[in-house]
Each structure stands twice: as C-alpha cells, then as structure tokens.
Design a protein around this motif. Structure first.
Motif, short mmCIF file in Angstrom:
data_model
loop_
_atom_site.label_atom_id
_atom_site.label_comp_id
_atom_site.label_asym_id
_atom_site.label_seq_id
_atom_site.Cartn_x
_atom_site.Cartn_y
_atom_site.Cartn_z
N LEU A 1 21.16 27.24 86.34
CA LEU A 1 19.71 27.04 86.30
C LEU A 1 19.30 26.20 85.09
O LEU A 1 18.38 25.39 85.17
N GLY A 2 19.99 26.40 83.98
CA GLY A 2 19.70 25.64 82.78
C GLY A 2 20.04 24.17 82.92
O GLY A 2 19.36 23.29 82.38
N THR B 1 19.94 22.48 85.69
CA THR B 1 19.09 21.86 86.70
C THR B 1 17.63 21.91 86.29
O THR B 1 16.78 22.47 86.98
N GLY B 2 17.33 21.34 85.16
CA GLY B 2 15.94 21.22 84.75
C GLY B 2 15.53 22.12 83.60
O GLY B 2 14.40 22.06 83.16
N GLY B 3 16.40 22.97 83.13
CA GLY B 3 16.06 23.81 81.99
C GLY B 3 15.34 25.09 82.31
O GLY B 3 14.96 25.83 81.41
N SER B 4 15.14 25.40 83.58
CA SER B 4 14.40 26.61 83.93
C SER B 4 15.19 27.87 83.59
O SER B 4 14.60 28.91 83.33
N GLY B 5 16.51 27.80 83.58
CA GLY B 5 17.34 28.97 83.24
C GLY B 5 17.18 29.37 81.78
O GLY B 5 17.14 30.55 81.45
N LEU C 1 14.52 28.79 79.87
CA LEU C 1 13.18 29.38 79.73
C LEU C 1 13.15 30.80 80.30
O LEU C 1 12.61 31.72 79.68
N ALA C 2 13.75 30.98 81.48
CA ALA C 2 13.78 32.30 82.12
C ALA C 2 14.54 33.30 81.25
O ALA C 2 14.14 34.47 81.14
N TYR C 3 15.63 32.86 80.62
CA TYR C 3 16.42 33.76 79.78
C TYR C 3 15.59 34.26 78.60
O TYR C 3 15.57 35.46 78.31
#
Length: 62
Positions: free
Chosen positions: A40-41, A43-47, A49-51
């Motif tokens: 997820l990280g 593929t756009g950095g959303s992982g 942020l979610a972490y």
C-alpha cells in the motif's frame, strides 16, 4: 465470552506494533500484514498514512 478487541502488540512489533496487533486480531502471520502495508505504501503512500493513523487510534496492549 469477552469480545475480541484490537490492540497494538507489545511483543510482535517493529515500529509501533500496529501490524503485529492486526495479525493477532485476525490470527494470521504478522509478516503478511507488514507486506500488505508495504505494498500500500508503494502504491501512492496510502499505507504509510494508514499505518500512522492506526498507531494513533489503536490503543497499546495491556
């Protein structure tokens, strides 16, 4: 029977214990959860942020 609760792991942690806690909650290997966050990280950095949001929201294990 007490309901299952999500906590950050104190024993299976690399940074904050989020992946270890999620793995314990779903009864799977923590490496799988870590790999999902890395994917997820990438593929756009959303992982990432979610972490860090999860690290703030999920309480530490007792």
């Amino acid at each position: 029977m007490e309901p299952k609760k999500l906590y950050r792991s104190r024993t299976d942690r690399m940074i904050c214990g989020v992946c270890g806690g999620i793995a314990e909650y779903f009864n799977i290997d923590a490496t799988i959860v870590r790999l999902l966050f890395v994917l997820l990280g990438l593929t756009g950095g959303s992982g990432i942020l979610a972490y860090f949001i999860a690290a703030i929201i999920i309480p530490d294990d007792k």
